[in-house]
Every structure is written in C-alpha cells, then in structure tokens.
Write a protein that holds these residues in place. Sequence first.
Motif, PDB file in Angstrom:
ATOM      1  N   MET A  51       0.830  -1.191   0.063  1.00 14.10           N
ATOM      2  CA  MET A  51      -0.046   0.152   0.102  1.00 14.10           C
ATOM      3  C   MET A  51       0.858   1.212   0.188  1.00 14.10           C
ATOM      4  N   PRO A  52       0.582   2.268  -0.847  1.00  6.06           N
ATOM      5  CA  PRO A  52       1.199   3.444  -0.842  1.00  6.06           C
ATOM      6  C   PRO A  52       1.032   4.282   0.485  1.00  6.06           C
ATOM      7  N   LYS A  53       2.028   5.271   0.721  1.00 11.30           N
ATOM      8  CA  LYS A  53       1.816   6.087   1.823  1.00 11.30           C
ATOM      9  C   LYS A  53       0.979   7.295   1.205  1.00 11.30           C
ATOM     10  N   ILE A  54      -0.241   7.646   2.206  1.00 13.71           N
ATOM     11  CA  ILE A  54      -0.936   8.441   1.468  1.00 13.71           C
ATOM     12  C   ILE A  54      -1.201   9.468   2.715  1.00 13.71           C
ATOM     13  N   GLU A  55      -0.935  10.889   2.515  1.00 16.91           N
ATOM     14  CA  GLU A  55      -1.222  11.959   3.569  1.00 16.91           C
ATOM     15  C   GLU A  55      -2.088  12.928   2.928  1.00 16.91           C
ATOM     16  N   ILE A  56      -3.055  13.378   3.708  1.00 17.18           N
ATOM     17  CA  ILE A  56      -3.751  14.295   3.470  1.00 17.18           C
ATOM     18  C   ILE A  56      -3.786  15.350   4.564  1.00 17.18           C
ATOM     19  N   TYR A  57      -3.806  16.695   4.200  1.00 11.40           N
ATOM     20  CA  TYR A  57      -3.949  17.761   4.988  1.00 11.40           C
ATOM     21  C   TYR A  57      -5.506  18.146   5.108  1.00 11.40           C
ATOM     22  N   THR A  58      -6.107  18.358   6.272  1.00 11.26           N
ATOM     23  CA  THR A  58      -7.516  18.708   6.367  1.00 11.26           C
ATOM     24  C   THR A  58      -7.648  19.864   7.483  1.00 11.26           C
ATOM     25  N   LYS A  59      -8.853  20.368   7.276  1.00  9.06           N
ATOM     26  CA  LYS A  59      -9.522  21.083   7.981  1.00  9.06           C
ATOM     27  C   LYS A  59     -10.722  20.621   8.777  1.00  9.06           C
ATOM     28  N   PHE A  60     -11.068  21.030   9.776  1.00 12.70           N
ATOM     29  CA  PHE A  60     -12.305  20.143  10.602  1.00 12.70           C
ATOM     30  C   PHE A  60     -13.680  20.419   9.896  1.00 12.70           C
ATOM     31  N   THR A  61     -14.100  21.579   9.625  1.00  8.54           N
ATOM     32  CA  THR A  61     -15.148  21.575   8.881  1.00  8.54           C
ATOM     33  C   THR A  61     -15.305  21.650   7.464  1.00  8.54           C
ATOM     34  N   CYS A  62     -14.413  21.220   6.771  1.00  3.41           N
ATOM     35  CA  CYS A  62     -14.079  21.230   5.240  1.00  3.41           C
ATOM     36  C   CYS A  62     -14.819  19.966   4.542  1.00  3.41           C
ATOM     37  N   GLY A  63     -16.054  20.465   3.750  1.00  2.00           N
ATOM     38  CA  GLY A  63     -16.536  19.661   2.869  1.00  2.00           C
ATOM     39  C   GLY A  63     -15.796  18.739   2.004  1.00  2.00           C
ATOM     40  N   TYR A  64     -14.934  19.448   1.400  1.00  2.00           N
ATOM     41  CA  TYR A  64     -13.988  18.914   0.353  1.00  2.00           C
ATOM     42  C   TYR A  64     -13.101  17.933   1.027  1.00  2.00           C
ATOM     43  N   CYS A  65     -12.883  18.174   2.016  1.00  2.00           N
ATOM     44  CA  CYS A  65     -11.695  17.083   2.975  1.00  2.00           C
ATOM     45  C   CYS A  65     -12.708  15.941   3.121  1.00  2.00           C
ATOM     46  N   ALA A  66     -13.932  16.059   3.642  1.00  2.00           N
ATOM     47  CA  ALA A  66     -14.783  15.162   3.840  1.00  2.00           C
ATOM     48  C   ALA A  66     -15.020  14.294   2.713  1.00  2.00           C
ATOM     49  N   ARG A  67     -15.341  14.742   1.489  1.00  2.00           N
ATOM     50  CA  ARG A  67     -15.506  13.924   0.400  1.00  2.00           C
ATOM     51  C   ARG A  67     -13.990  13.273  -0.156  1.00  2.00           C
ATOM     52  N   ALA A  68     -13.037  13.803  -0.027  1.00  2.00           N
ATOM     53  CA  ALA A  68     -11.794  13.146  -0.389  1.00  2.00           C
ATOM     54  C   ALA A  68     -11.612  12.132   0.498  1.00  2.00           C
ATOM     55  N   LYS A  69     -11.831  12.005   1.927  1.00  2.00           N
ATOM     56  CA  LYS A  69     -11.496  10.922   2.706  1.00  2.00           C
ATOM     57  C   LYS A  69     -12.603   9.754   2.480  1.00  2.00           C
ATOM     58  N   ALA A  70     -13.874  10.215   1.889  1.00  2.00           N
ATOM     59  CA  ALA A  70     -14.868   9.216   1.632  1.00  2.00           C
ATOM     60  C   ALA A  70     -14.266   8.345   0.443  1.00  2.00           C
ATOM     61  N   LEU A  71     -13.739   9.036  -0.624  1.00  2.00           N
ATOM     62  CA  LEU A  71     -13.313   8.370  -1.707  1.00  2.00           C
ATOM     63  C   LEU A  71     -12.212   7.524  -1.289  1.00  2.00           C
ATOM     64  N   LEU A  72     -11.089   8.092  -0.737  1.00  2.71           N
ATOM     65  CA  LEU A  72     -10.074   6.954  -0.042  1.00  2.71           C
ATOM     66  C   LEU A  72     -10.791   5.655   0.812  1.00  2.71           C
ATOM     67  N   ASP A  73     -11.520   6.136   1.498  1.00  2.00           N
ATOM     68  CA  ASP A  73     -12.086   5.066   2.421  1.00  2.00           C
ATOM     69  C   ASP A  73     -12.766   4.051   1.621  1.00  2.00           C
TER      70      ASP A  73
END
Length: 85
Positions: free
Chosen positions: A1-23
């Motif tokens: 598995m590759p190393k994946i790093e994601i920088y986020t902010k707590f209330t960021c909808g785009y962050c939630a979408r990106a994490k949902a796709l990775l999940d």
Amino acid sequence: MPKIEIYTKFTCGYCARAKALLDAKGASFEEFEISNGGPKREEMISRAHGRTTVPQIFIDGRHIGGCDDLYALEADGRLDPLLAA
C-alpha cells in the motif's frame, strides 16, 4: 500500500469528500488536521508549492492536489494504479 497523506480542516466538506473516496477504495491514510495553523500548515504549503487550500493530498510523496484533483484521477481511471503501488 502506498503512503497517503492528507492535510485537512475540521469543517471542510471537500476534505470529507476526499477522505470518503479514499475510504471507499480501502486506502489507509495519515491525516494532518491543520485548522489551527501551525507548523503542519506551513509544511503543507511548502510541499504543495504554495497552495493554501485544503485538502492537499500526497501519495508516496507525490503531490496529487485537492479533492477535485483526486476525483479527476478517479474519473480518468488513474487513481487505482496509484493506490495499488
């Protein structure tokens, strides 16, 4: 598995979408929450060539970009090979 790093902010909808796709892809990732700024935010800006928006996503040290960039990779069929590396 590759190393994946994601920088986020707590209330960021785009962050939630990106994490949902990775999940959904079953990809594990390390998340850096930078809502309060600090050294990790500065690190992100440096690594992302001046970009200040979140999320900023890196796969095996390669800057992928933000949420829209991640979804574009998925639409083009180029995300799965990156995640399989």
